[in-house]
Design a protein around this motif. Structure first.
Motif, PDB file in Angstrom:
ATOM      1  N   TRP A  35       0.810  -1.215   0.000  1.00 30.18           N
ATOM      2  CA  TRP A  35       0.000   0.000   0.000  1.00 30.18           C
ATOM      3  C   TRP A  35       0.843   1.266   0.000  1.00 30.18           C
ATOM      4  N   TRP A  37       2.040   3.096  -2.338  1.00 33.16           N
ATOM      5  CA  TRP A  37       1.614   4.099  -3.299  1.00 33.16           C
ATOM      6  C   TRP A  37       0.355   4.828  -2.821  1.00 33.16           C
ATOM      7  N   GLN A  38      -0.607   4.095  -2.281  1.00 30.93           N
ATOM      8  CA  GLN A  38      -1.828   4.731  -1.775  1.00 30.93           C
ATOM      9  C   GLN A  38      -1.573   5.439  -0.444  1.00 30.93           C
ATOM     10  N   GLY A  41      -0.290   8.791  -1.121  1.00 34.76           N
ATOM     11  CA  GLY A  41      -1.258   9.668  -1.755  1.00 34.76           C
ATOM     12  C   GLY A  41      -2.368  10.143  -0.841  1.00 34.76           C
ATOM     13  N   GLN A 155       9.401   0.444 -15.944  1.00 34.13           N
ATOM     14  CA  GLN A 155       9.786   0.761 -14.567  1.00 34.13           C
ATOM     15  C   GLN A 155      10.550  -0.387 -13.914  1.00 34.13           C
ATOM     16  N   VAL A 158      11.382   0.039 -10.192  1.00 34.74           N
ATOM     17  CA  VAL A 158      10.274  -0.205  -9.272  1.00 34.74           C
ATOM     18  C   VAL A 158      10.160  -1.691  -8.980  1.00 34.74           C
ATOM     19  N   ILE A 238      -0.726  -0.081  -7.953  1.00 33.38           N
ATOM     20  CA  ILE A 238       0.672   0.249  -8.221  1.00 33.38           C
ATOM     21  C   ILE A 238       0.804   0.799  -9.641  1.00 33.38           C
ATOM     22  N   SER A 241      -1.207   4.271 -10.001  1.00 31.41           N
ATOM     23  CA  SER A 241      -1.285   4.857  -8.665  1.00 31.41           C
ATOM     24  C   SER A 241      -1.883   6.260  -8.674  1.00 31.41           C
ATOM     25  N   ARG A 242      -1.487   7.106  -9.619  1.00 32.40           N
ATOM     26  CA  ARG A 242      -2.007   8.481  -9.605  1.00 32.40           C
ATOM     27  C   ARG A 242      -3.502   8.537  -9.872  1.00 32.40           C
ATOM     28  N   ASN A 245      -5.356   6.905  -6.924  1.00 31.78           N
ATOM     29  CA  ASN A 245      -5.371   7.761  -5.737  1.00 31.78           C
ATOM     30  C   ASN A 245      -6.333   8.934  -5.905  1.00 31.78           C
TER      31      ASN A 245
END
Length: 256
Positions: A35, A37-38, A41, A155, A158, A238, A241-242, A245
């Motif tokens: 979590w 990434w979230q 955000g 990525q 990542v 993931i 994510s943007r 979120n």
């Protein structure tokens, strides 16, 4: 980090930020890294609570096969220990099923967000995702069915980071199998009893859970709404994510 105990099992969790609480329920076998990434955000506008399910990170391993009810009861103990009376829930995969079950049986839940979720355990085959945490190569390679080819190509750093986190926090085979047992026979019907506002996030290229099961879930929930990412795979939070979120923030900040 704070811990609490249920039936002799120590459960670890972490909170950050202020405001209304958003609790995250992880997918099978993964640690709280899932979590990240979230968490980044949403912490700030909300208080975020991430929890290590049995057998991951700092929580004790399960003593035997788990059920969705077992995991939901663990979540309840964590929320009570933190003093949380009202919560938004975000769940992914197995965690989405735990969140559904918990919402039906608890008065704490305000809104639900279900990523790569389904109403029945037989819609999900997580076996290709398992990796021995001691095997760094497998921790990276077994991300292939969970993340799209485009994301993996674009990525690679990542993926390296995720592989390291999996080695530190993910469940070993025995704990993973005991978590996986929760899928056996799980059925969230009748969904009309889950009348919370619910955002269903469907990754359209999911190789582990049938995207149609997610769409049906949104259709059958009385207050369900769906957002689809056609090219995203199972770990949609993931990969996207943007936008995910942004969708979560808008959903949780809106009026019920």
């Amino acid at each position: 980090m704070p811990t609490t105990t249920r039936d002799g099992t120590t459960l670890q969790y972490r909170t950050d930020g202020d405001g209304a609480t958003v609790a995250f329920v992880p997918d099978i076998g993964v640690g709280p890294w899932f979590w990240g990434w979230q968490h980044a955000g949403l912490a700030g506008p909300f208080e975020t609570l991430t929890w290590a399910m049995r057998g991951t990170d700092g929580s004790d391993p399960p003593a035997g096969p788990c059920s969705v009810a077992t995991l939901a009861n663990d979540l309840d103990v964590v929320l009570r220990d933190h003093g949380t009376d009202s919560v938004h829930l975000v769940g992914s995969g197995l965690g989405a099923m735990v969140a559904l079950h918990y919402a039906r049986n608890s008065g704490r839940v305000r809104k639900l967000a279900l990523l790569a979720g389904a109403a029945t355990g037989d819609a999900y085959d997580p076996e290709p995702l398992f990796a021995d945490p001691a095997d760094a190569g497998a921790c990276r390679e077994t991300l292939s069915p969970a993340l799209s080819a485009d994301f993996r190509a674009e990525q690679p750093d990542v993926l390296d980071g995720i592989a390291d986190w999996r080695g530190d926090e993910d469940a070993d085979r025995e704990s993973w199998e005991n978590q996986r047992a929760a899928l056996d026979g799980f059925d969230a019907e009748p969904l009309y009893e889950v009348d919370h506002p619910t955002l269903v996030v469907v990754p359209g290229a999911d190789e582990l859970l049938d995207p149609e099961a997610g769409r049906r879930l949104a259709d059958e929930l009385p207050r369900g709404e769906v957002v689809t990412y056609p090219d995203a795979s199972h770990f949609v939070g993931i990969e996207r994510s943007r936008p995910v979120n942004d969708a979560l923030l808008g959903f949780f900040e809106s009026e019920d």
